[in-house]
Design a protein around this motif. Sequence first.
Motif, PDB file in Angstrom:
ATOM      1  N   GLU A   4       8.154  13.624   6.494  1.00 10.09           N
ATOM      2  CA  GLU A   4       8.095  14.883   7.238  1.00 10.09           C
ATOM      3  C   GLU A   4       6.934  14.870   8.235  1.00 10.09           C
ATOM      4  OE1 GLU A   4       8.221  14.887   3.781  1.00 10.09           O
ATOM      5  OE2 GLU A   4      10.369  15.306   3.685  1.00 10.09           O
ATOM      6  N   GLN A   5       5.792  14.346   7.806  1.00  2.00           N
ATOM      7  CA  GLN A   5       4.632  14.261   8.702  1.00  2.00           C
ATOM      8  C   GLN A   5       4.914  13.317   9.864  1.00  2.00           C
ATOM      9  OE1 GLN A   5       1.862  13.233   5.540  1.00  2.00           O
ATOM     10  NE2 GLN A   5       0.646  15.049   6.041  1.00  2.00           N
ATOM     11  N   MET A   6       5.579  12.202   9.591  1.00  3.62           N
ATOM     12  CA  MET A   6       5.916  11.259  10.655  1.00  3.62           C
ATOM     13  C   MET A   6       6.862  11.902  11.660  1.00  3.62           C
ATOM     14  SD  MET A   6       6.316   7.607   8.835  1.00  3.62           S
ATOM     15  CE  MET A   6       5.362   7.204   7.397  1.00  3.62           C
ATOM     16  N   THR A  63      -2.063   3.449  14.737  1.00  7.11           N
ATOM     17  CA  THR A  63      -1.066   3.844  13.745  1.00  7.11           C
ATOM     18  C   THR A  63      -0.154   4.918  14.312  1.00  7.11           C
ATOM     19  OG1 THR A  63      -2.565   3.287  11.936  1.00  7.11           O
ATOM     20  CG2 THR A  63      -0.746   4.783  11.422  1.00  7.11           C
ATOM     21  N   LEU A  64      -0.722   5.852  15.037  1.00  7.54           N
ATOM     22  CA  LEU A  64       0.068   6.915  15.654  1.00  7.54           C
ATOM     23  C   LEU A  64       1.128   6.332  16.595  1.00  7.54           C
ATOM     24  CD1 LEU A  64      -0.373  10.310  16.338  1.00  7.54           C
ATOM     25  CD2 LEU A  64      -0.508   9.165  18.517  1.00  7.54           C
ATOM     26  N   TYR A  65       0.730   5.399  17.433  1.00  8.10           N
ATOM     27  CA  TYR A  65       1.683   4.781  18.360  1.00  8.10           C
ATOM     28  C   TYR A  65       2.747   3.979  17.613  1.00  8.10           C
ATOM     29  CZ  TYR A  65      -0.804   6.278  22.516  1.00  8.10           C
ATOM     30  OH  TYR A  65      -1.355   7.038  23.506  1.00  8.10           O
ATOM     31  N   ARG A 122       0.836  -1.189   0.000  1.00 12.67           N
ATOM     32  CA  ARG A 122       0.000   0.000   0.000  1.00 12.67           C
ATOM     33  C   ARG A 122       0.884   1.257   0.000  1.00 12.67           C
ATOM     34  NH1 ARG A 122      -4.835   1.242   4.250  1.00 12.67           N
ATOM     35  NH2 ARG A 122      -5.164   3.364   3.561  1.00 12.67           N
ATOM     36  N   THR A 123       0.427   2.296  -0.676  1.00  8.81           N
ATOM     37  CA  THR A 123       1.195   3.536  -0.667  1.00  8.81           C
ATOM     38  C   THR A 123       1.057   4.214   0.691  1.00  8.81           C
ATOM     39  OG1 THR A 123      -0.658   4.758  -1.589  1.00  8.81           O
ATOM     40  CG2 THR A 123       0.935   3.904  -3.148  1.00  8.81           C
ATOM     41  N   ALA A 124       2.088   4.917   1.085  1.00  9.45           N
ATOM     42  CA  ALA A 124       2.101   5.554   2.399  1.00  9.45           C
ATOM     43  C   ALA A 124       1.102   6.705   2.455  1.00  9.45           C
ATOM     44  CB  ALA A 124       3.497   6.074   2.707  1.00  9.45           C
TER      45      ALA A 124
END
Length: 58
Positions: free
Chosen positions: A23-25, A51-53, A16-18
């Motif tokens: 930069e956002q990460m 996903t954030l964690y 899957r594409t990111a």
Amino acid sequence: MKESPRHRPGGKYCGRTAKLSKEQMNEIRRRSGQEEEKKALAAEFGISRQTLYRIIKG
């Protein structure tokens, strides 16, 4: 040598594409270190808390 199931012959990636850029990460990691609420960060970037964690963990 066996190839990864995510790669096709010829070296093409089939995953899957990111959704987020690098930069956002990095922004998420920086802001999470400043005690910003995780739920609000996830909502702002349109991702789940799980996903954030995963991003924060590296």
